[in-house]
Design a protein around this motif. Structure first.
Motif, PDB file in Angstrom:
ATOM      1  N   THR A 124     -34.882  -9.652  70.038  1.00  0.00           N
ATOM      2  CA  THR A 124     -36.260 -10.149  70.476  1.00  0.00           C
ATOM      3  C   THR A 124     -35.824 -11.027  71.492  1.00  0.00           C
ATOM      4  O   THR A 124     -36.306 -11.259  72.403  1.00  0.00           O
ATOM      5  CB  THR A 124     -36.925 -10.501  69.037  1.00  0.00           C
ATOM      6  N   ASP A 131     -36.973 -10.937  80.227  1.00  0.00           N
ATOM      7  CA  ASP A 131     -38.527 -10.908  81.140  1.00  0.00           C
ATOM      8  C   ASP A 131     -38.562 -12.189  81.600  1.00  0.00           C
ATOM      9  O   ASP A 131     -39.101 -12.447  82.548  1.00  0.00           O
ATOM     10  CB  ASP A 131     -39.394 -10.744  79.531  1.00  0.00           C
ATOM     11  N   GLN A 183     -44.966  -7.890  78.404  1.00  0.00           N
ATOM     12  CA  GLN A 183     -45.426  -8.788  77.154  1.00  0.00           C
ATOM     13  C   GLN A 183     -44.276  -9.284  76.490  1.00  0.00           C
ATOM     14  O   GLN A 183     -43.113  -8.794  76.256  1.00  0.00           O
ATOM     15  CB  GLN A 183     -46.326  -7.826  76.489  1.00  0.00           C
ATOM     16  N   ASP A 184     -44.239 -10.265  75.647  1.00  0.00           N
ATOM     17  CA  ASP A 184     -43.101 -10.576  74.687  1.00  0.00           C
ATOM     18  C   ASP A 184     -42.712  -9.709  73.510  1.00  0.00           C
ATOM     19  O   ASP A 184     -43.793  -8.634  73.481  1.00  0.00           O
ATOM     20  CB  ASP A 184     -43.507 -12.097  74.105  1.00  0.00           C
ATOM     21  N   TRP A 186     -43.943  -9.307  70.625  1.00  0.00           N
ATOM     22  CA  TRP A 186     -44.906  -9.208  69.723  1.00  0.00           C
ATOM     23  C   TRP A 186     -46.154  -8.796  70.340  1.00  0.00           C
ATOM     24  O   TRP A 186     -47.205  -9.025  69.822  1.00  0.00           O
ATOM     25  CB  TRP A 186     -45.051 -10.462  68.883  1.00  0.00           C
ATOM     26  N   HIS A 187     -45.995  -8.246  71.629  1.00  0.00           N
ATOM     27  CA  HIS A 187     -47.170  -7.658  72.553  1.00  0.00           C
ATOM     28  C   HIS A 187     -48.225  -8.651  72.881  1.00  0.00           C
ATOM     29  O   HIS A 187     -49.205  -8.470  72.719  1.00  0.00           O
ATOM     30  CB  HIS A 187     -47.612  -6.406  71.662  1.00  0.00           C
ATOM     31  N   ARG A 188     -47.764  -9.751  72.846  1.00  0.00           N
ATOM     32  CA  ARG A 188     -48.562 -10.825  73.555  1.00  0.00           C
ATOM     33  C   ARG A 188     -48.080 -11.519  74.763  1.00  0.00           C
ATOM     34  O   ARG A 188     -47.074 -11.409  75.321  1.00  0.00           O
ATOM     35  CB  ARG A 188     -48.629 -12.274  72.713  1.00  0.00           C
ATOM     36  N   SER A 208     -43.007 -17.850  75.438  1.00  0.00           N
ATOM     37  CA  SER A 208     -43.302 -16.985  74.359  1.00  0.00           C
ATOM     38  C   SER A 208     -43.398 -17.987  73.200  1.00  0.00           C
ATOM     39  O   SER A 208     -42.480 -18.912  72.849  1.00  0.00           O
ATOM     40  CB  SER A 208     -42.486 -15.946  73.916  1.00  0.00           C
TER      41      SER A 208
END
Length: 240
Positions: A124, A131, A183-184, A186-188, A208
């Motif tokens: 992660t 990103d 997206q990060d 955690w899909h945010r 993030s």
């Protein structure tokens, strides 16, 4: 007796290797001279510099304290400094000094910001790092062409031509600066804020909030932003 060609080659190679080793070691053993040169570039010429507590760290970083003495005898008192890549920072922040001037920078990063572990097995964190680098490169290119950073409501969406109509495009790159916004883990969406005054180069932060989506935290919940990029890259490069 005369040396054979192969023996002579070995002899020359050994001597050249030894000479190179001595040159490198001499440079490595004299951080005071490097500190003098780097700090002189950011101080008035009519100033004498004194150093103490000099130490060398991975990635050719030199840390220590300096005292600037003017021709009139006035002193600044000893202050911390950092030299990275031959460039001096005579006012390093507390986190900069704690992380770059440590033999265990990963532990300092975790202590200060809760970020870790910093290694390639932390998928992660590696995704966030990739990103943030991608978005930073896109923003730098955008600012170079547009003379400003995205500061409107669209935010990072201005990097994607299919998502927003950019006002006064100047030299806006055909096709945009990034195909789609990541997206990060955690899909945010990544949080973004920027500031810019006149024609001065702007500042920005992309962040993030970690697994919990809340400010603060440690480990998977830690906030990771572009403010931490240099620290992360330093730690990964040195393996410390």
């Amino acid at each position: 007796f005369p040396l054979s060609w192969k023996t002579w080659q070995k002899h020359v190679h050994r001597n050249l290797t030894l000479a190179l080793f001595l040159i490198v070691c001499t440079a490595c053993s004299n951080p005071a001279e490097e500190a003098e040169q780097a700090m002189a570039a950011v101080h008035p010429k009519r100033t004498e510099l004194e150093f103490r507590d000099l130490k060398r760290f991975p990635e050719d970083i030199i840390c220590g304290q300096y005292n600037a003495v003017s021709v009139m005898g006035e002193e600044t008192g000893y202050r911390r400094f950092i030299i990275r890549g031959g460039h001096a920072n005579k006012r390093p922040s507390d986190p900069d000094y704690a992380i770059y001037c440590s033999s265990e920078p990963a532990k300092e990063l975790q202590r200060l910001f809760g970020i870790g572990p910093v290694d390639h097995s932390n998928a992660t964190l590696m995704q966030i790092l990739a990103d943030l680098n991608t978005l930073s490169e896109a923003l730098e290119s955008y600012e170079k062409d547009m003379y400003s950073l995205p500061t409107g409501k669209a935010g990072l969406e201005e990097l994607v031509t299919s998502k927003v109509e950019v006002m006064a495009p100047r030299k806006y790159r055909e096709g945009g600066y990034i195909e789609q916004l990541p997206q990060d883990p955690w899909h945010r969406p990544y949080l973004y804020k920027a500031s810019q005054l006149g024609g001065v180069k702007g500042t920005y932060e992309i962040k993030s909030l970690g697994a919990d989506g809340l400010a603060g935290g440690s480990g998977q919940d830690a906030d990771v932003s572009t403010d931490h990029l240099d620290y992360l890259q330093h730690i990964l490069a040195t393996g410390t």
